[in-house]
Motif scaffolding. Structure first.
Motif, PDB file in Angstrom:
ATOM      1  N   THR A  72       0.823  -1.206   0.000  1.00  0.00           N
ATOM      2  CA  THR A  72       0.000   0.000   0.000  1.00  0.00           C
ATOM      3  C   THR A  72       0.854   1.253   0.000  1.00  0.00           C
ATOM      4  N   SER A  75       2.477   1.943  -3.269  1.00  0.00           N
ATOM      5  CA  SER A  75       1.527   2.533  -4.211  1.00  0.00           C
ATOM      6  C   SER A  75       1.303   4.014  -3.926  1.00  0.00           C
ATOM      7  N   PRO A 204      -5.441   5.856  -9.383  1.00  0.00           N
ATOM      8  CA  PRO A 204      -5.936   6.136  -8.029  1.00  0.00           C
ATOM      9  C   PRO A 204      -5.448   5.100  -7.025  1.00  0.00           C
ATOM     10  N   ASP A 206      -6.051   2.448  -4.370  1.00  0.00           N
ATOM     11  CA  ASP A 206      -7.162   1.542  -4.090  1.00  0.00           C
ATOM     12  C   ASP A 206      -7.183   1.200  -2.601  1.00  0.00           C
ATOM     13  N   LEU A 208      -9.561  -0.121  -0.881  1.00  0.00           N
ATOM     14  CA  LEU A 208     -10.173  -1.419  -0.603  1.00  0.00           C
ATOM     15  C   LEU A 208      -9.128  -2.534  -0.652  1.00  0.00           C
ATOM     16  N   SER A 209      -8.215  -2.463  -1.616  1.00  0.00           N
ATOM     17  CA  SER A 209      -7.148  -3.466  -1.694  1.00  0.00           C
ATOM     18  C   SER A 209      -6.256  -3.402  -0.459  1.00  0.00           C
ATOM     19  N   ARG A 253      -9.728  -9.149  -6.756  1.00  0.00           N
ATOM     20  CA  ARG A 253      -9.782  -7.722  -7.069  1.00  0.00           C
ATOM     21  C   ARG A 253      -8.572  -7.284  -7.883  1.00  0.00           C
ATOM     22  N   GLN A 254      -7.396  -7.817  -7.549  1.00  0.00           N
ATOM     23  CA  GLN A 254      -6.191  -7.439  -8.296  1.00  0.00           C
ATOM     24  C   GLN A 254      -6.282  -7.878  -9.757  1.00  0.00           C
ATOM     25  N   LEU A 257      -8.530  -5.208 -11.594  1.00  0.00           N
ATOM     26  CA  LEU A 257      -8.124  -3.804 -11.661  1.00  0.00           C
ATOM     27  C   LEU A 257      -7.202  -3.541 -12.848  1.00  0.00           C
ATOM     28  N   HIS A 259      -5.005  -1.108 -12.876  1.00  0.00           N
ATOM     29  CA  HIS A 259      -3.725  -0.843 -12.235  1.00  0.00           C
ATOM     30  C   HIS A 259      -3.746  -1.481 -10.845  1.00  0.00           C
ATOM     31  N   PRO A 260      -3.462  -2.775 -10.757  1.00  0.00           N
ATOM     32  CA  PRO A 260      -3.561  -3.469  -9.466  1.00  0.00           C
ATOM     33  C   PRO A 260      -2.485  -3.019  -8.485  1.00  0.00           C
ATOM     34  N   MET A 261      -2.819  -3.115  -7.211  1.00  0.00           N
ATOM     35  CA  MET A 261      -1.837  -2.813  -6.179  1.00  0.00           C
ATOM     36  C   MET A 261      -0.729  -3.854  -6.162  1.00  0.00           C
TER      37      MET A 261
END
Length: 504
Positions: A72, A75, A204, A206, A208-209, A253-254, A257, A259-261
């Motif tokens: 996180t 990112s 952005p 994320d 939630l991730s 979720r990744q 997305l 642009h995944p985390m």
């Protein structure tokens, strides 16, 4: 990239190399912080009288929060600015370190350690990202990343010595104040030597991730701690299932997305996944081993913190040497075999301690830690190289983040598994002598440090009886824990021989 293209890459000069030295300060600090606290456990036990569970959480909560937020914070740094985030994190880390030094209770120290994990998570991804931006030439960047990685081992070697010296002359809180002089040069030199960098893709953050990562790791670690201490029950099962469920949601979720985390597709590569798992297992055994070895040196063998740190120094120095010496050997030997043979030394370390239990002496501990240093140092160098080599160049930053996360998660699980097993075994084997009752009996039955403190305040004969009973119970726990650590290393050897067999 062709050789001609590599020659066109601008080469770093003196400013960039001095910038690397500045970036090494938080790296060394974070690594030292992972080992230095082990030496203060006896004094913390005597001063704050934590329960066995609280003592484990004092160790656990820092790497738990750190590991949960590494991706996180990496990112956030990409979007906010990596240099800016590093300065913010260093400021917070320094302030909270002062608060931790003067914590009045176990609960306050646990809270401070959690905050240190929060700010510590901003330091590691930022340093690596800035390093990659400083060194555009690939050959120079490889050397810089190798030096950056050596900072972990160097910090681990510094921790016991610095911690031993401080505890020899000051109170336990002084180990946290070490962060202040280490970080001060960073505020002055970083803006001068290291330029700001951001990810050009304005994606952005994320949240939630980020929440799903924490919701995966916290119940997972808690379930292991609870099961080891109180047995497998409904609460442990529910926590474990919740961790798995949130982990699955995070992965799903990744994958969706843009642009995944975290790029989970990296795990499709067997060598990459295997190297991550080997890192995780070896760090679990290493950190879990330090948990009982440091207590054994001080509370059982009666060494001062400074002398205990010097006993561990040869093993930690050997870890650095092994990490560098294994590089030329790796050119001619397959990684699967090289990692497996290296980890055999770690198995020998824990096997020797398990056989001797509470009877292991100073020389035995020193030789065991040397074996552990050879195994972990050599294996970590090879696996970290494989992690970067088996990831696409565009995803090297994400691969490095995963390697750091495995290291910190291994620190969490090392204490959560081996530390909890040791504590549970101690409680199960301790026999409180008649005449010790009330609060004294409760404190002595929780931890070895508590028993030593209580024994020092009792009449001579009764105190000696309590001390002998506590040392015997601790020795039984050391044997069980060492066998478990050896088993974890054997599992890492199996992973190496299977997942790395096609790696070159």
């Amino acid at each position: 990239m062709t050789t001609a293209e590599m020659r066109l890459e601008p080469r770093a000069g003196a400013r960039e190399w001095w910038g690397l030295v500045v970036l090494m300060l938080p790296v060394v600090l974070i690594s030292a912080d992972n080992t230095i606290l082990n030496f203060a456990l006896p004094e913390i036990s005597e001063a704050l009288l934590p329960t066995g569970t609280q003592l484990l959480w004092i160790l656990d909560v820092y790497p738990l929060v750190l590991a949960g937020l590494l991706v996180t914070m990496g990112s956030i740094g990409d979007r906010l600015g990596r240099r800016k985030l590093l300065l913010i994190g260093a400021t917070g880390f320094g302030v909270v370190s002062i608060l931790a030094a003067f914590a009045p209770s176990a609960e306050a120290l646990i809270a401070a350690r959690a905050a240190l994990g929060l700010f510590g998570a901003t330091l590691m991804p930022s340093t690596l990202s800035l390093l990659r931006n400083l060194f555009l030439n690939r050959e120079q960047r490889r050397l810089a990343i190798a030096v950056w990685g050596t900072g972990f081992a160097g910090g681990g070697a510094l921790g016991p010595i610095a911690g031993g010296f401080l505890l020899e002359h000051f109170w336990w809180g002084s180990i946290f104040l070490l962060a202040v002089p280490v970080l001060l040069p960073l505020f002055i030199l970083l803006p001068i030597l290291v330029r700001e960098s951001r990810d050009p893709v304005d994606a952005p953050i994320d949240l939630l991730s980020a929440a799903l990562v924490l919701l995966t790791m916290v119940p997972f670690v808690w379930s292991i701690k609870h099961a080891a201490e109180d047995g497998v029950d409904l609460a442990a099962g529910v926590a474990f299932v919740a961790a798995v469920a949130f982990g699955i949601l995070f992965v799903m979720r990744q994958l969706k997305l843009e642009h995944p985390m975290l790029d989970v597709s990296l795990f499709r590569n067997a060598a990459f996944s295997g190297a991550i798992v080997i890192n995780l297992f070896s760090i679990i055994a290493f950190v879990g081993g330090l948990f009982f070895i440091t207590q054994h040196l001080q509370l059982v063998l009666g060494l001062s913190p400074m002398i205990a740190g010097l006993v561990l120094l040869p093993g930690l120095a050997v870890m650095i040497i092994a990490g560098l010496a294994i590089v030329p050997i790796a050119r001619n030997v397959r990684p699967s075999l090289l990692v497996a043979v290296s980890l055999v030394f770690s198995v020998l370390c824990y096997g020797s301690i398990a056989v001797q239990g509470g009877a292991v002496g100073v020389l035995g501990v020193a030789l065991a830690v040397v074996s552990l240093g050879i195994g972990v140092g050599a294996a970590e160098t090879i696996t970290n190289d494989l992690i970067l080599a088996n990831a696409p160049a565009a995803k090297a930053g994400a691969a490095s983040g995963l390697s750091e996360t495995a290291y910190e998660l291994g620190s969490v699980l090392g204490v959560a598994t081996l530390g909890t097993v040791l504590t549970a075994s101690y409680r199960g084997h301790i026999v409180i002598p008649e005449g010790v009752g009330g609060a004294d009996a409760a404190a002595a039955g929780e931890t070895l440090g508590g028993a030593v403190q209580v024994a020092s305040e009792l009449p001579s004969a009764l105190g000696s009886a309590l001390y002998d009973a506590a040392v015997s119970a601790f020795g039984s726990g050391v044997s069980i824990t060492s066998w478990l650590a050896a088993g974890i290393i054997v599992a890492a050897i199996v992973v190496s021989l299977t997942t790395l067999r096609h790696a070159r």
